[in-house]
Scaffold this active site. Structure first.
Site, PDB file in Angstrom:
ATOM      1  N   MET A 136       8.064  -9.139 -24.076  1.00 11.64           N
ATOM      2  CA  MET A 136       8.644 -10.215 -24.867  1.00 11.64           C
ATOM      3  C   MET A 136       8.186 -11.615 -24.441  1.00 11.64           C
ATOM      4  O   MET A 136       8.557 -12.602 -25.077  1.00 11.64           O
ATOM      5  CB  MET A 136      10.174 -10.148 -24.768  1.00 11.64           C
ATOM      6  CG  MET A 136      10.763  -8.807 -25.155  1.00 11.64           C
ATOM      7  SD  MET A 136      10.280  -8.234 -26.812  1.00 11.64           S
ATOM      8  CE  MET A 136      10.986  -9.523 -27.817  1.00 11.64           C
ATOM      9  N   GLY A 137       7.374 -11.709 -23.403  1.00 12.11           N
ATOM     10  CA  GLY A 137       7.023 -13.033 -22.904  1.00 12.11           C
ATOM     11  C   GLY A 137       5.681 -13.564 -23.361  1.00 12.11           C
ATOM     12  O   GLY A 137       5.441 -14.771 -23.289  1.00 12.11           O
ATOM     13  N   THR A 138       4.789 -12.703 -23.815  1.00  8.37           N
ATOM     14  CA  THR A 138       3.430 -13.137 -24.145  1.00  8.37           C
ATOM     15  C   THR A 138       3.367 -13.616 -25.587  1.00  8.37           C
ATOM     16  O   THR A 138       3.474 -12.830 -26.519  1.00  8.37           O
ATOM     17  CB  THR A 138       2.427 -11.996 -23.917  1.00  8.37           C
ATOM     18  OG1 THR A 138       2.476 -11.622 -22.537  1.00  8.37           O
ATOM     19  CG2 THR A 138       1.018 -12.436 -24.255  1.00  8.37           C
ATOM     20  N   ASP A 139       3.204 -14.933 -25.751  1.00  9.69           N
ATOM     21  CA  ASP A 139       3.184 -15.528 -27.081  1.00  9.69           C
ATOM     22  C   ASP A 139       2.131 -16.624 -27.201  1.00  9.69           C
ATOM     23  O   ASP A 139       2.176 -17.459 -28.097  1.00  9.69           O
ATOM     24  CB  ASP A 139       4.565 -16.111 -27.427  1.00  9.69           C
ATOM     25  CG  ASP A 139       5.016 -17.161 -26.409  1.00  9.69           C
ATOM     26  OD1 ASP A 139       4.267 -17.438 -25.442  1.00  9.69           O
ATOM     27  OD2 ASP A 139       6.114 -17.706 -26.586  1.00  9.69           O
ATOM     28  N   HIS A 163      16.199 -17.741 -18.006  1.00  9.54           N
ATOM     29  CA  HIS A 163      17.284 -17.985 -18.949  1.00  9.54           C
ATOM     30  C   HIS A 163      17.389 -16.877 -19.992  1.00  9.54           C
ATOM     31  O   HIS A 163      18.483 -16.416 -20.325  1.00  9.54           O
ATOM     32  CB  HIS A 163      17.065 -19.340 -19.634  1.00  9.54           C
ATOM     33  CG  HIS A 163      18.020 -19.634 -20.737  1.00  9.54           C
ATOM     34  ND1 HIS A 163      19.342 -19.955 -20.509  1.00  9.54           N
ATOM     35  CD2 HIS A 163      17.855 -19.647 -22.095  1.00  9.54           C
ATOM     36  CE1 HIS A 163      19.951 -20.166 -21.661  1.00  9.54           C
ATOM     37  NE2 HIS A 163      19.079 -19.974 -22.645  1.00  9.54           N
ATOM     38  N   GLN A 164      16.260 -16.424 -20.516  1.00  5.96           N
ATOM     39  CA  GLN A 164      16.251 -15.440 -21.590  1.00  5.96           C
ATOM     40  C   GLN A 164      16.685 -14.049 -21.123  1.00  5.96           C
ATOM     41  O   GLN A 164      17.162 -13.239 -21.921  1.00  5.96           O
ATOM     42  CB  GLN A 164      14.843 -15.378 -22.195  1.00  5.96           C
ATOM     43  CG  GLN A 164      14.584 -14.300 -23.198  1.00  5.96           C
ATOM     44  CD  GLN A 164      15.368 -14.472 -24.493  1.00  5.96           C
ATOM     45  OE1 GLN A 164      15.807 -13.494 -25.082  1.00  5.96           O
ATOM     46  NE2 GLN A 164      15.526 -15.697 -24.940  1.00  5.96           N
ATOM     47  N   ARG A 180      17.697 -14.294 -31.026  1.00  9.54           N
ATOM     48  CA  ARG A 180      16.805 -13.537 -31.919  1.00  9.54           C
ATOM     49  C   ARG A 180      15.706 -12.849 -31.142  1.00  9.54           C
ATOM     50  O   ARG A 180      15.243 -11.779 -31.513  1.00  9.54           O
ATOM     51  CB  ARG A 180      16.249 -14.415 -33.035  1.00  9.54           C
ATOM     52  CG  ARG A 180      15.295 -15.544 -32.656  1.00  9.54           C
ATOM     53  CD  ARG A 180      13.861 -15.082 -32.490  1.00  9.54           C
ATOM     54  NE  ARG A 180      12.885 -16.126 -32.718  1.00  9.54           N
ATOM     55  CZ  ARG A 180      11.683 -16.166 -32.177  1.00  9.54           C
ATOM     56  NH1 ARG A 180      11.303 -15.238 -31.297  1.00  9.54           N
ATOM     57  NH2 ARG A 180      10.844 -17.131 -32.478  1.00  9.54           N
ATOM     58  N   LYS A 229      10.833 -23.549 -38.262  1.00 10.29           N
ATOM     59  CA  LYS A 229      11.406 -23.957 -36.985  1.00 10.29           C
ATOM     60  C   LYS A 229      10.447 -24.934 -36.342  1.00 10.29           C
ATOM     61  O   LYS A 229       9.256 -24.650 -36.194  1.00 10.29           O
ATOM     62  CB  LYS A 229      11.641 -22.766 -36.046  1.00 10.29           C
ATOM     63  CG  LYS A 229      12.270 -23.206 -34.712  1.00 10.29           C
ATOM     64  CD  LYS A 229      12.645 -22.042 -33.828  1.00 10.29           C
ATOM     65  CE  LYS A 229      11.461 -21.482 -33.089  1.00 10.29           C
ATOM     66  NZ  LYS A 229      11.872 -20.541 -32.019  1.00 10.29           N
TER      67      LYS A 229
END
Length: 326
Positions: free
Chosen positions: A224-227, A142-143, A115, A72
């Protein structure tokens, strides 16, 4: 490559063809393959390009079980919203693992959202208490709508409580809750922690938004936000107190929610379990009703390849893909 060309699958086709169940099944299967050693992610490249304040990079990998090979490519353009575009932009490239030839180009924006929501819902399915009734949402961007819809299908929730740094964004999330028949209430974070049985954090925060003392026993949290290195959504003491699961341990301790607890010596790498081990039955998952479980969803390229492969197959079967001959 197909018999007669390269498939091109548009954003619209992905949105119309790939549902939440499709994404859930694909993500669950690839997490299981990762834990078995049948699938692996390649090193991530992510850079500020010095133009338009954009971050750009690649996530790639190979799933021997699902025969998904590719990458991706994309990133984050913060000025896109003013242009009527999504800030996150990406495209998935799929290759034939037998020949290395390009097989498909698949729009990645919708698939990234669906996903990511699938990953948290997989964690809820395998780790949340069966009697969980209150869903807490931290974040209303948005997510968040994708997260709410996916989570609601995993437990018999009776209410949604939510908090966002910009409270004016919460009514839009409330409309999503109303559409699926769930009462919705905007609350302060302390109350959210006291009431919620499942909490999803989906923000871009660089400081803890939820503290250990606010979380009741038996809660499941999906961060789910920490990347990215430096990001943080929950207190390091909360990570330390929880039984932690993740998509990929190497990312969890370096760019995920566990990075801070590990850096402070509050959590060891060996204490973090791939969620695929729970899916495969190699780990029991939740051990008690009072245990706090935490899923560190860092986001891996194999998730993107899995859902893009589903999109390509459905588009080909339904005549929704363009075919390009080179």
């Amino acid at each position: 490559m197909t018999d007669d060309g390269i498939l091109v699958v548009s954003e619209d086709a992905c949105r119309e063809l790939v549902g939440r169940k499709d994404a859930f099944d694909a993500v669950e299967a690839v997490f299981a393959a990762m834990a078995r050693g049948d699938a692996y992610n390649f090193p991530v490249i992510r850079e500020a390009i010095g133009y338009a304040d954009a971050l750009y990079g690649f996530k790639s990998g190979f799933d021997r079980a699902g025969l998904a090979l590719g990458l991706k490519s994309g990133g984050y353009w913060p000025g896109n919203a003013a242009k009527g575009l999504t800030n996150h932009q990406s495209t998935v490239f799929l290759f034939d693992p037998d020949t290395g030839r390009l097989k498909a180009l698949v729009g990645g924006n919708y698939l990234t959202a669906v996903r990511t929501a699938a990953a948290s819902s997989v964690s809820i399915a395998h780790l949340a208490r069966p009697d969980a009734r209150v869903l807490g949402m931290v974040g209303a961007g948005h997510q968040s709508a994708f997260q709410l819809r996916a989570a609601a299908e995993q437990r018999s929730f009776e209410k949604v409580v939510a908090w966002n740094f910009h409270p004016e964004m919460l009514p839009a999330l409330g409309k999503v809750a109303a559409e699926i028949g769930l009462p919705f209430e905007a609350v302060e974070r302390e109350r959210l922690g006291a009431e919620a049985d499942v909490i999803i954090t989906i923000t871009s925060a660089f400081e803890p938004l939820m503290m250990r003392d606010w979380i009741k026993p038996g809660t499941h949290i999906a961060c789910m936000g920490t990347d990215t290195k430096g990001k943080q959504e929950v207190d390091a003491a909360l990570v330390a107190a929880a039984t932690v699961f993740t998509d990929e341990v190497a990312q969890s301790i370096s760019i995920g929610e566990a990075q801070h607890a590990v850096a402070q010596g509050l959590k060891a790498e060996a204490d973090i379990t791939p969620i695929g081990a729970v899916i495969n039955g190699a780990h029991p998952g939740r051990n008690s009703e009072a245990e706090i479980t935490l899923f560190d969803g860092t986001g891996v390229g194999l998730q993107d390849l899995a859902v893009a492969s589903v999109a390509a197959d459905l588009a080909k079967a339904g005549g929704r893909a363009q075919v390009v001959r080179l």
